[in-house]
Design a protein around this motif. Sequence first.
Motif, mmCIF file in Angstrom:
data_model
loop_
_atom_site.group_PDB
_atom_site.id
_atom_site.type_symbol
_atom_site.label_atom_id
_atom_site.label_comp_id
_atom_site.label_asym_id
_atom_site.label_seq_id
_atom_site.Cartn_x
_atom_site.Cartn_y
_atom_site.Cartn_z
ATOM 1 N N GLN A 126 0.846 -1.193 0.000
ATOM 2 C CA GLN A 126 0.000 0.000 0.000
ATOM 3 C C GLN A 126 0.886 1.249 0.000
ATOM 4 O O GLN A 126 1.844 1.359 0.767
ATOM 5 N N ASP A 178 3.386 4.144 -8.378
ATOM 6 C CA ASP A 178 2.892 3.409 -9.543
ATOM 7 C C ASP A 178 3.991 3.048 -10.530
ATOM 8 O O ASP A 178 3.873 2.053 -11.258
ATOM 9 N N ARG A 214 -1.221 -4.710 -9.604
ATOM 10 C CA ARG A 214 -1.994 -3.471 -9.532
ATOM 11 C C ARG A 214 -2.824 -3.311 -10.802
ATOM 12 O O ARG A 214 -2.544 -3.940 -11.819
ATOM 13 N N ARG A 261 -5.352 2.026 -4.639
ATOM 14 C CA ARG A 261 -4.810 0.682 -4.850
ATOM 15 C C ARG A 261 -3.760 0.626 -5.963
ATOM 16 O O ARG A 261 -3.208 -0.426 -6.244
ATOM 17 N N GLY A 262 -3.472 1.738 -6.604
ATOM 18 C CA GLY A 262 -2.425 1.757 -7.618
ATOM 19 C C GLY A 262 -2.947 1.542 -9.022
ATOM 20 O O GLY A 262 -3.947 0.870 -9.247
ATOM 21 N N ASN A 263 -2.266 2.154 -9.967
ATOM 22 C CA ASN A 263 -2.636 2.064 -11.372
ATOM 23 C C ASN A 263 -1.356 2.127 -12.189
ATOM 24 O O ASN A 263 -0.709 3.174 -12.256
ATOM 25 N N ILE A 264 -0.953 0.997 -12.766
ATOM 26 C CA ILE A 264 0.342 0.943 -13.429
ATOM 27 C C ILE A 264 0.192 1.021 -14.948
ATOM 28 O O ILE A 264 -0.853 0.716 -15.507
#
Length: 480
Positions: A199, A203, A233, A243-246
């Motif tokens: 967490q 990214d 992610r 929650r992340g966005n790659i």
Amino acid sequence: MSIQKFDRRTVLKLATALAATGLSSCLPLAQPGPGAGRSARSLPGRGEFVIRGATVLTQDAKTGDLARGDVHVRDGAIVAVAKEITAAGVPSVDARGMICMPGFIDTHWHLWTSVCRPIIRIDNPKLGYFPVTNTLGRHYTPEDSYRSVRLGLAEGLSAGATTVHNWAHNVRSPAHADAELRAMRDTGMRGRFAYGPAQGMPDDQPMDLEGLAKIKREWMPNDGTLTLGICSRNVGDSTNLLRGNISIETARKDWGGARALGLPITMHTSGPSPIKFLDDAKLLGPDVQLVHPLLTTAEERKILRERGVSYSTSPTGESRRPAKAGVIQLGELLEAGVKVSISIDHTGSYGCDYFQCMRILYSLHQHRIGARVPLTSKRLVQLATLDGAVDLGIADRTGSLTPGKRADIILVRTGDINVAPVGDPYEALVTFAQPRNIDTVIADGRILRRAGEFTALDHAEVLTQAAESAAALRARAGWA
């Protein structure tokens, strides 16, 4: 043949006697497992016994179901399923008035969030599931991870789960991963550990592939109950920044690293569907599981079927989402031939109840689609058992009561007031049953719950230590 009561006291007595004599052919004592050089907590042995007099729902087309039958288990494996089994001198589990069926297989559960439940509120957006777990997640120690996973698995056991896909998207270090795996091993359940990011991780930072490789070296293979994968992610989805966005480039690094180690991949698809995007990047394949099927198109479902991708639906949580988030597309996925399974997602703001999951799926399906795509009670039970094994790639080992497979079995009482009198057993399970009706849980031949009580887990210790971690996390986050 007389039926011998086979309860916790009998297990412990026989195990103690066998330890004294050095015998190991029946109820052998648990041996320490692998992982970071630490021994496993004591678990009941994988013994030999016959479950007698149950209504047997096998989920095996060849064996079929039995209105009254027996199941013979030896050294963790199912030896035979028949109307009546002769096994002189072998202890019996009295299952008269019970349904004997495969244990539930949960294909997506964020176990690390379990200790956050005293803090999460459903009526206060600032203390909702996502902001609480994202904030507290940054303060987890390995001990907190262990305690939280053990709390979640204890609830899963009480709800009839024998296999859990531990979706660990807060792996702050290899030590945290080791702690979660130890909790899985010490609980005695079957499962996959999906090694993920932490967490608050940037990214543009690839996941810890070196730590992943370390965990694989130390934990795999083991006795066959635990497997390993990664959780990614989100790719191309900016709807949940917590929650992340790659990018696709980072995804290629993360997914490529997992595939180089021979590990499967799982990813959420909350928000705009990334399926076409992922397919264009040639990232989809039978080693990929997606989660939350809410906004797929007919074209995308065709892609999923052709690529062998599976989908896990979490009906309890998904049914709480706003209309703009989409709808649970179980009927569309089944109609398109996509592999589907059931999961609980988390237990931060609701409890673990697979019977409720099946009921929600049925109710929403009837409301949206109805008879156009038939959905029977038996098919729903298959979704919660065998289809979960297919999703996780372990259907050769579990998911049905098939001779030769491992003994992952639950017994559900049918004489309880909320269930009786029973007509069709599948109807009883989907329409009336609750976790409190589960009498016995057997995972890999180990009797982990009997007569509604744990045989190995210390209930009070699990709760006390979980509460201690929740309080400590609040304090570290400055919320005390």
